[in-house]
Design a protein around this motif. Sequence first.
Motif, PDB file in Angstrom:
ATOM      1  N   LEU A   1      34.342  17.132  44.625  1.00  0.00           N
ATOM      2  CA  LEU A   1      35.533  16.743  43.682  1.00  0.00           C
ATOM      3  C   LEU A   1      35.355  17.404  42.338  1.00  0.00           C
ATOM      4  O   LEU A   1      34.733  17.119  41.642  1.00  0.00           O
TER       5      LEU A   1
ATOM      6  N   ALA B   1      37.423  17.481  38.989  1.00  0.00           N
ATOM      7  CA  ALA B   1      38.257  16.434  38.105  1.00  0.00           C
ATOM      8  C   ALA B   1      38.479  17.180  36.933  1.00  0.00           C
ATOM      9  O   ALA B   1      37.642  17.635  36.059  1.00  0.00           O
TER      10      ALA B   1
ATOM     11  N   GLY C   1      37.440  18.944  46.932  1.00  0.00           N
ATOM     12  CA  GLY C   1      38.648  17.954  46.654  1.00  0.00           C
ATOM     13  C   GLY C   1      39.050  18.046  45.053  1.00  0.00           C
ATOM     14  O   GLY C   1      38.482  18.685  44.410  1.00  0.00           O
TER      15      GLY C   1
ATOM     16  N   TYR D   1      41.103  16.155  41.725  1.00  0.00           N
ATOM     17  CA  TYR D   1      41.815  15.208  40.957  1.00  0.00           C
ATOM     18  C   TYR D   1      41.951  15.493  39.628  1.00  0.00           C
ATOM     19  O   TYR D   1      41.298  15.839  38.743  1.00  0.00           O
TER      20      TYR D   1
ATOM     21  N   ALA E   1      39.601   8.321  43.779  1.00  0.00           N
ATOM     22  CA  ALA E   1      39.672   9.683  44.336  1.00  0.00           C
ATOM     23  C   ALA E   1      38.495   9.732  45.230  1.00  0.00           C
ATOM     24  O   ALA E   1      38.419  10.563  46.140  1.00  0.00           O
TER      25      ALA E   1
ATOM     26  N   ASP F   1      41.933  12.589  51.001  1.00  0.00           N
ATOM     27  CA  ASP F   1      43.277  12.988  50.732  1.00  0.00           C
ATOM     28  C   ASP F   1      43.598  13.844  49.665  1.00  0.00           C
ATOM     29  O   ASP F   1      44.378  14.408  49.216  1.00  0.00           O
ATOM     30  N   LYS F   2      42.217  14.199  48.857  1.00  0.00           N
ATOM     31  CA  LYS F   2      42.283  14.910  47.793  1.00  0.00           C
ATOM     32  C   LYS F   2      41.631  16.331  48.108  1.00  0.00           C
ATOM     33  O   LYS F   2      41.860  17.229  47.180  1.00  0.00           O
TER      34      LYS F   2
END
Lengths: 72, 72, 355, 355, 249, 249, 187, 187
Positions: D303, D305, D327, D329, D345, D351-352
């Motif tokens: 992720l 971010a 992903g 965010y 998240a 979903d990310k």
Amino acid sequence: MPKGKVYFEEDMCKGCSLCVSFCPQHILYQDKTTINKSGYNIIRVSEPEKCIGCAFCAMMCPDSVIKVEVDK
Amino acid sequence: MPKGKVYFEEDMCKGCSLCVSFCPQHILYQDKTTINKSGYNIIRVSEPEKCIGCAFCAMMCPDSVIKVEVDK
Amino acid sequence: MAKVLMKGNEAIAVAALKGGVDAFFGYPITPQNEIPEYLSKHLLAAGKVFVQAESEVAAINMVYGAAGAGARVMTSSSSPGIALKQEGISYIAGAELPCVIVSVMRGGPGLGGIQPSQADYYQATRGGGNGDYQLIVYAPETIQETIDIMKESFDIADYYRNPVLVLVDGLIGQMMETVDFEKPVKKRFIPAKDYATTGTANHPGRNIVNSLFLDPVELEQHNLQLQKKYQQIKNNETKYEMINMENPEYVIVAYGTMSRICRSAIESLKEEGIEVGMIRPISLWPYPKAAFNEIPSGVKGILCAEMSMGQMLDDVMISDKGRHEIGFYGRVGGMVPEPEEIVDAIKNFKDKVVK
Amino acid sequence: MAKVLMKGNEAIAVAALKGGVDAFFGYPITPQNEIPEYLSKHLLAAGKVFVQAESEVAAINMVYGAAGAGARVMTSSSSPGIALKQEGISYIAGAELPCVIVSVMRGGPGLGGIQPSQADYYQATRGGGNGDYQLIVYAPETIQETIDIMKESFDIADYYRNPVLVLVDGLIGQMMETVDFEKPVKKRFIPAKDYATTGTANHPGRNIVNSLFLDPVELEQHNLQLQKKYQQIKNNETKYEMINMENPEYVIVAYGTMSRICRSAIESLKEEGIEVGMIRPISLWPYPKAAFNEIPSGVKGILCAEMSMGQMLDDVMISDKGRHEIGFYGRVGGMVPEPEEIVDAIKNFKDKVVK
Amino acid sequence: MEVKYQKTKGLTDKKLSYCPGCTHGIVHKLVGETLEELGMIGDAIGVASVGCSVFSYEFFNCDMQQAPHGRACAEATGIKRVRPDNIVFTYQGDGDLASIGIAETIHAANRGENITVIFINNAIYGMTGGQMAPTTLIGQRTTTSQDGRNQVLTGSPIKISEIFSQIDGVAYLERVSVTNPKQLIKAKKAIKKAFTYQKEKRGFTLIEVLSTCPVNWGMTPVDALKWVESNMVPVFPLGVFKDAGEKNV
Amino acid sequence: MEVKYQKTKGLTDKKLSYCPGCTHGIVHKLVGETLEELGMIGDAIGVASVGCSVFSYEFFNCDMQQAPHGRACAEATGIKRVRPDNIVFTYQGDGDLASIGIAETIHAANRGENITVIFINNAIYGMTGGQMAPTTLIGQRTTTSQDGRNQVLTGSPIKISEIFSQIDGVAYLERVSVTNPKQLIKAKKAIKKAFTYQKEKRGFTLIEVLSTCPVNWGMTPVDALKWVESNMVPVFPLGVFKDAGEKNV
Amino acid sequence: MFDHVNIKVAGFGGQGVMMFGQLIAYSAAYEELFGLWFPSYGPETRGGTANCSVIVSKKQINSPVFQSANHLIAFNLPSLQKFHDKMKDGGLILYNSSLIKDQVTSDKAICIGIPINDIATDLGSIQVSNIVMMGAYLELTNLFVESTIEKVLIKYLGEKKAHMLDINMEALRKGREYVLEAGVTYA
Amino acid sequence: MFDHVNIKVAGFGGQGVMMFGQLIAYSAAYEELFGLWFPSYGPETRGGTANCSVIVSKKQINSPVFQSANHLIAFNLPSLQKFHDKMKDGGLILYNSSLIKDQVTSDKAICIGIPINDIATDLGSIQVSNIVMMGAYLELTNLFVESTIEKVLIKYLGEKKAHMLDINMEALRKGREYVLEAGVTYA
Ligand SMILES: Cc1ncc(C[n+]2csc(CCOP(=O)(O)OP(=O)(O)O)c2C)c(N)n1
Ligand SMILES: Cc1ncc(C[n+]2csc(CCOP(=O)(O)OP(=O)(O)O)c2C)c(N)n1
Ligand code: SF4
Ligand code: SF4
Ligand code: SF4
Ligand code: SF4
Ligand code: SF4
Ligand code: SF4
Ligand SMILES: [Mg+2]
Ligand SMILES: [Mg+2]
């Protein structure tokens, strides 16, 4: 009249004719038959004895081509 | 002396006191006990009958708080 | 006009006129001077607007003002000049105004040189302006394609209310080629510019051109809306060409002048029995990532070729997602590679692989 | 000074003094004004140089001049101000001069807002200046780390003759934290500045500060030399931190304030039994690509971010080379996410995922 | 009773964002009243600059654009060139116009752009918290001249009206103040003249308004006005610096 | 025989890059001679700008920096502030100084930066092939004013010396030409005075030199000099515009 | 004491909101705790309202932002309304009952009103109303030892405002007294 | 005719090098071929030398740059020296023998000198020396049909220089004649 002598570093000349135009004695001219290594016609002195060493030619020369000597 | 009347849109006032200071009749004052919704002390008229309707207060008010009416 | 021989910069100017440009604001810089020179003559003659600004900073802000007032506006410049426009570009993108910016790249960094280069790819696609904004960036390879793109760019800019940057290297600007101005381009329905500041007497309500949102909630909303638009542009306006992609041993990725050099190299290699394909991005943003999904299996590697030290390389790596070995060949500072160099780079692919 | 409470911007100024800054040139802009304000007082008092320039453009060129003349120089600004400095930065990098640039990011694009943001990652790492140049970019996460990096930056700049950009978001600039100025930093041997223009009376030969090479052969050579230097910087100056990387289910990549928020999120997730690791790039250029090779197997996704719409995301993708699902965010425009958002998240990673 | 004074229709109903007693508000009124009285509201396009007046696009009751710091005159040029029959004006502070934006302002003036510039000289950077401006007085304390502006290190206050008086494209140029009702009436006359000249396509017009920043000067609004009179006016004398009159028509 | 005139040691041996008869070369000599005669070569740091004189860093025989277009005065400020005892000068064209760089130049002047600016006004952008400059004369044809500069659309030639005469930080300011040996001697005196003032730390000095661009004017070098006299001098009168004399010491 | 407290301070500009927050952060540093303060600067600052966040912690502070506060100090009604719902369970809401006349309630926090304007006006200086609030706050939370705040105040006021120390100390005392007299407590 | 020719033209600034190249490219366009011209602009342009490249092709031109030329037109010695070795086999080097006095040789190309300065001076205008060269070049290569170059010249000179057409046509003729008289040929 003082007496002067002018020397040209020929390969530096760009043939702009400013020297010719500012010589009060009208003794400089452009030699259309000779080009230097950059492709410009060089300047010659027609009547060297008439040079008064005023250095107007040298002062106006943008490319520092001309050296002027005068009699003391 | 002409007669004037001033109206304040109180919640727009920022309590800067410029109106107070430029009123030639010295009839405006800041009410230190009342704040409007932005937290500023509002302006009140001490002797409304003395107002000459010169509109100096309104002209100097940066926030267009004051409306001035005069007798024709 | 049927086929004529024309200098790239002049062709850009002519194409802008055909694209309906109302106003040009710019500042001289080599190698793009023929654009303003041509337009100074022809825009004024047509009763339109030409202003030589006092600087690139002023020029881009004149563009901002005129675009906000509803005109079809353009500017053009080259590397350091585009650098100076970055703040203004960010404002224009932030205020969602349309305009066309032509960037004719020369060697860098700094004053660099005036010979052709592709070292402003980052500048065009990532920008130096602040914040999350995007320009639509097209990089044609011939003068003909430059003309076609220029003509269409004004519509695209208006349609999305976003600046379009046409990115060419100095060679495209300076060379002359035979071109045809009548090639038709896609037409779009452009809505009326109801956002333009033309005076409240001329429209309902008050129009405000602005990129300031001091409230972070609003600014975030504004950014999300921009992103939505960018997604739409990605869906609709990505352009690229696939060349010789039936069964290649290697794939080249190149744009602009470089892709033409690579075309010649691909022909030479074919003669030697080596099949090489090419992905030619025409839009650099949005980048044709999807093209990389169509690379046939069996390809031994991808060679990214640029007149830079490797800037599009980022997008090649992002798009390929680790599926292939990636090599790089670049020349810079005004050195334009010859096809033979690309032939060699393919033959010695192993040496070109980036770690 | 033991531990003291200090505002980030003021700490930057104090650290610059400790780093030996000789001269500051800058132009006011929120949210970094405390830097010049503090330095205006303390540099002049120490007989050193402080000039409030007429603009960011002027400021960066004063930096150029003073750096060329051999001084330790810095400037600071924020998003649109850094945009205006792009041409000058390209010159400084091109002429190989050292300086320190502090960029305190606010929301964009355009005038945007004045709240904290990380949307100038592209601006810092890809620049909007022209040509192939690089800044060394550090992005600390606490005021303490900002101080340590500031102190070291002047040495690094001098050592490589390259600008160093210290990139913080407005929160780091505006908040106050307890810090310690005496933490030792790495020392480097800095060679004498024999390139500086100090008058020919003061050194052999004639010194020329320049980025112009009209001959493409020379300009290419110059670029190749820059690339060699950049490679050396990549080898020596890449900085990052690995957090909770023993056996994570997911890995977060985040820098600056965002990494602190993610630290809190990681703690919360741990309490819920979800192990999440983090790669925290400290140098954004050179980017810690190698860190991605150390990601243990079994990680379900990465992720990224950011307080942006996804800019470092490029480098994450380039570094990961397609090995993991990635992903994203992000919050923007001055919205600073809370740890709970990161927790969510991670929990809703699917979903990310970016396509 | 009849209304002698009320809020002008040239301004919106939005509460001004200025600090209490700041003369930005007074000048806003003068511009708004001018637009109203000359019937220009519907034709006007204003350009807000970056400074405390950055939000002026919310206050002037006409179409507005917001310009990057210092670039209002460039933006106004772009607007005016494509909309020559609209009334175009900028509203700029001294940091905006005299510092970062002096090039754009001088060149708009030199081109004789047919626009009106309202120049708020408050001797400081208000918006960013009180840094030195090029117009800051010698000895004046600001956050970047904490011991008072030092002439040797930073020079003297820049005189925009004096400098612009040397530019051919300028049609009208006056320095005014709003320190009392009398000056305010003069100021309004000047602003009206500038807009009228623009309407008559005479060229570039600029009104320099000596203004206050009570907050960053650390004074009450009333004292700030007095400070303008006693400290600024001697350095920045009031008056008409150029009036091209009929010449430029 | 003794040497009456020869190439100055203030210039290097490198062949100048200027076109034949371009007065850039003449002014180079005057600056070089000044540095030599005042014994400043070893202390001087020059700043080359962007224009035909971009290569002047190869010609002036002292330490040199090359500045981004228009930013020479900012760069010189940076140098001078950290090397206050060196002699710092810039050499800038009219595009560089009067157009893109006017903000940096005005503010260096306004701060009273103790530097010397040599300003080459040749009424055109030479380097980029002859576009209009802000100093271009009304009616003068250039590649971006092909029907002659139009006053209504582009304004009048900007008068740098007149404008700078209004700035307090300026210590010496003269406009000269080099159209003949007499003017050239005057020009050299002015340049010498400017450098001398700098040495004496009197503040900002600027010499505006009316210059030629034979190539882009489409004239012979000799005709170009005549054109300066007959067309430029009437618009840009020669003379001393400011001499702070002892005042600024 | 607490291991980690999130504090929100809010009110009109001019009420000393920022100073209040900073005094807490300085006190944390003084007691060798970790302290973090940050202002909300933005559109509201010029408009008249201001707020800041403070974190005091025994360990290194990670996230500088928080969703919900342990303590809310509300100097006016708009501030109370804005932050009232963003409290942690067991929190404390301290509000200026000179301006907020209605009794405040919350299902998450104990709510205590202090008539700081009135107390400060009685002291002869409306300026120190924030310090009255500080007295009340420290009395209720015992966040720092007695002497800390005095030392911090001395430093904060500096030489220039040293003459203001007495009235500030007096304000602190009045704030504490008010809490003691009202008999309110907060665990 | 050729399917694809790479032509390099080089000389001093002022010798009409760029014009020479452009006339060829215009002629290509006129004959509905693909033509491409590009200048080498750069440090040398101001220094006094100039060169350009031209490609004429029957099909769409890919690479605009080439390593070696089919034809080199050298107006002076430095240009000859610079490009002499970058020829394709079977190429043509045409040089200005008014300035290059030594006989030029090459193992890849046929070398033919034309005293263009002398011929042009005889015609009364050194300006048209490049057109003399053009005459020689077209005579040798037959690149375009006779009438093309005249049409292109008319367009190139435009109204302003229409009076120059005659001397240009004369120069073309003289160039052709020189080649014919010298009896040199190039397949
Ligand atoms: C490019 C850029 N630089 C700096 C800023 C920061 N900035 C905002 S307002 C301002 C100064 C405003 O001062 P002034 O123009 O005098 O207006 P005032 O606030 O005094 O009315 C500055 C420097 C900015 N927004 N953009
Ligand atoms: C930022 C930037 N903009 C534009 C240019 C292009 N440029 C180079 S020289 C020049 C103009 C030079 O004119 P001037 O200063 O008058 O000097 P001259 O050549 O006439 O001596 C311009 C616009 C550039 N190099 N950088
Ligand atoms: S020195 Fe004087 S007289 Fe002699 S050649 Fe030169 S100009 Fe003529
Ligand atoms: S002035 Fe100098 S360059 Fe010009 S022709 Fe005379 S010698 Fe040659
Ligand atoms: S109108 Fe005049 S007299 Fe009446 S309150 Fe206002 S200033 Fe005072
Ligand atoms: S001048 Fe206006 S804002 Fe100021 S106190 Fe009076 S009414 Fe209120
Ligand atoms: S900061 Fe100063 S100029 Fe700005 S609104 Fe407040 S008082 Fe006015
Ligand atoms: S282009 Fe003009 S100014 Fe430049 S060197 Fe040539 S003649 Fe001089
Ligand atoms: Mg101001
Ligand atoms: Mg010029």
